[in-house]
Scaffold this motif. Structure first.
Motif, PDB file in Angstrom:
ATOM      1  N   GLY A  28     -10.584  10.051  -8.377  1.00 14.46           N
ATOM      2  CA  GLY A  28     -11.746  10.718  -8.956  1.00 14.46           C
ATOM      3  C   GLY A  28     -13.052   9.964  -8.796  1.00 14.46           C
ATOM      4  O   GLY A  28     -13.127   8.937  -8.128  1.00 14.46           O
ATOM      5  N   SER A  29     -14.062  10.485  -9.453  1.00  9.49           N
ATOM      6  CA  SER A  29     -15.405   9.900  -9.337  1.00  9.49           C
ATOM      7  C   SER A  29     -15.472   8.509  -9.957  1.00  9.49           C
ATOM      8  O   SER A  29     -16.298   7.697  -9.567  1.00  9.49           O
ATOM      9  N   SER A  30     -14.590   8.225 -10.887  1.00  9.47           N
ATOM     10  CA  SER A  30     -14.553   6.894 -11.504  1.00  9.47           C
ATOM     11  C   SER A  30     -13.701   5.911 -10.709  1.00  9.47           C
ATOM     12  O   SER A  30     -13.620   4.743 -11.058  1.00  9.47           O
ATOM     13  N   ARG A  31     -13.070   6.434  -9.645  1.00  4.11           N
ATOM     14  CA  ARG A  31     -12.249   5.610  -8.754  1.00  4.11           C
ATOM     15  C   ARG A  31     -11.194   4.826  -9.547  1.00  4.11           C
ATOM     16  O   ARG A  31     -11.025   3.624  -9.398  1.00  4.11           O
ATOM     17  N   THR A  49     -12.185   8.834 -24.308  1.00  4.54           N
ATOM     18  CA  THR A  49     -13.463   8.726 -23.595  1.00  4.54           C
ATOM     19  C   THR A  49     -14.212  10.053 -23.671  1.00  4.54           C
ATOM     20  O   THR A  49     -13.703  11.042 -24.179  1.00  4.54           O
ATOM     21  N   ARG A  50     -15.408  10.050 -23.149  1.00  5.63           N
ATOM     22  CA  ARG A  50     -16.265  11.240 -23.174  1.00  5.63           C
ATOM     23  C   ARG A  50     -16.846  11.509 -21.785  1.00  5.63           C
ATOM     24  O   ARG A  50     -16.859  10.648 -20.924  1.00  5.63           O
ATOM     25  N   GLY A  51     -17.341  12.710 -21.628  1.00  6.65           N
ATOM     26  CA  GLY A  51     -18.090  13.080 -20.425  1.00  6.65           C
ATOM     27  C   GLY A  51     -17.275  13.012 -19.154  1.00  6.65           C
ATOM     28  O   GLY A  51     -16.096  13.384 -19.119  1.00  6.65           O
ATOM     29  N   GLU A  52     -17.938  12.540 -18.099  1.00  9.24           N
ATOM     30  CA  GLU A  52     -17.322  12.483 -16.771  1.00  9.24           C
ATOM     31  C   GLU A  52     -16.069  11.608 -16.770  1.00  9.24           C
ATOM     32  O   GLU A  52     -15.078  11.943 -16.141  1.00  9.24           O
ATOM     33  N   GLU A  53     -16.118  10.501 -17.488  1.00  7.62           N
ATOM     34  CA  GLU A  53     -14.947   9.626 -17.529  1.00  7.62           C
ATOM     35  C   GLU A  53     -13.752  10.349 -18.156  1.00  7.62           C
ATOM     36  O   GLU A  53     -12.623  10.255 -17.670  1.00  7.62           O
ATOM     37  N   SER A  54     -13.989  11.103 -19.201  1.00  8.07           N
ATOM     38  CA  SER A  54     -12.931  11.868 -19.848  1.00  8.07           C
ATOM     39  C   SER A  54     -12.352  12.911 -18.887  1.00  8.07           C
ATOM     40  O   SER A  54     -11.127  13.079 -18.802  1.00  8.07           O
ATOM     41  N   ARG A  55     -13.238  13.594 -18.165  1.00  8.07           N
ATOM     42  CA  ARG A  55     -12.772  14.589 -17.183  1.00  8.07           C
ATOM     43  C   ARG A  55     -11.938  13.923 -16.087  1.00  8.07           C
ATOM     44  O   ARG A  55     -10.931  14.466 -15.640  1.00  8.07           O
ATOM     45  N   CYS A  56     -12.362  12.754 -15.676  1.00  9.61           N
ATOM     46  CA  CYS A  56     -11.633  12.034 -14.634  1.00  9.61           C
ATOM     47  C   CYS A  56     -10.232  11.646 -15.133  1.00  9.61           C
ATOM     48  O   CYS A  56      -9.238  11.831 -14.421  1.00  9.61           O
ATOM     49  N   TRP A  57     -10.146  11.158 -16.364  1.00  8.77           N
ATOM     50  CA  TRP A  57      -8.846  10.817 -16.931  1.00  8.77           C
ATOM     51  C   TRP A  57      -7.981  12.069 -17.113  1.00  8.77           C
ATOM     52  O   TRP A  57      -6.760  12.016 -16.926  1.00  8.77           O
ATOM     53  N   GLY A  58      -8.600  13.183 -17.444  1.00 13.69           N
ATOM     54  CA  GLY A  58      -7.846  14.432 -17.565  1.00 13.69           C
ATOM     55  C   GLY A  58      -7.240  14.843 -16.239  1.00 13.69           C
ATOM     56  O   GLY A  58      -6.067  15.247 -16.174  1.00 13.69           O
ATOM     57  N   GLY A  59      -8.027  14.739 -15.182  1.00 12.37           N
ATOM     58  CA  GLY A  59      -7.506  15.032 -13.847  1.00 12.37           C
ATOM     59  C   GLY A  59      -6.407  14.058 -13.449  1.00 12.37           C
ATOM     60  O   GLY A  59      -5.409  14.447 -12.830  1.00 12.37           O
ATOM     61  N   ALA A  60      -6.589  12.806 -13.822  1.00 11.20           N
ATOM     62  CA  ALA A  60      -5.582  11.792 -13.520  1.00 11.20           C
ATOM     63  C   ALA A  60      -4.267  12.108 -14.233  1.00 11.20           C
ATOM     64  O   ALA A  60      -3.183  11.947 -13.659  1.00 11.20           O
TER      65      ALA A  60
END
Length: 131
Positions: A28-31, A49-60
């Motif tokens: 993801g964007s957070s690599r 987490t919140r925001g983009e980081e939270s979305r990235c962890w959700g995808g992970a």
């Protein structure tokens, strides 16, 4: 095969070797490096987490769950291959191991099931030429 018990033991051991993401990633964007993490851990990080980081962890978490599911399925195929070896169903052993390789190959170079498939193919070639 000349040494079916050893091969069956190797199949059973493979089932416990690949259980999830065991290689470095840049997800993801957070690599995110997901190596060694389970989907439930990524789900906890998503909630923490919140925001983009939270979305990235959700995808992970979703991706890791798919890896875990495919690893478990490959393990089931290996267990079926053990039974096929016991029954002398060589074609079925080959098919099952091929499916396990394909599952692992979706994520990385198949380092667990490909060597077992090659070992089986070599044993079958040796058996057919020397029978």
């Amino acid at each position: 095969m000349n040494e079916p018990q050893t091969f069956q033991d190797a199949l059973r051991q493979a089932k416990s070797i690949w259980i999830g993401c065991q290689w470095p990633t840049q997800f993801g964007s957070s690599r995110l490096n997901l190596e060694g993490l389970r989907s439930r851990q990524a789900g906890i990080a998503e909630k923490a987490t919140r925001g983009e980081e939270s979305r990235c962890w959700g995808g992970a978490a979703i991706w890791l769950a798919a890896v875990e599911q495919d690893a478990a399925l490959a393990g089931e195929l290996a267990e079926q291959a053990v039974r096929a070896v016991e029954a002398g169903e060589n074609g079925e052993v080959h098919r099952l191991l091929g499916e396990a390789v394909a599952l692992e190959q979706k994520y990385r170079e198949p380092v667990v099931y490909q060597p077992l498939l090659k070992r089986f193919e070599q044993a079958m070639a040796l058996q057919s030429c020397c029978s």
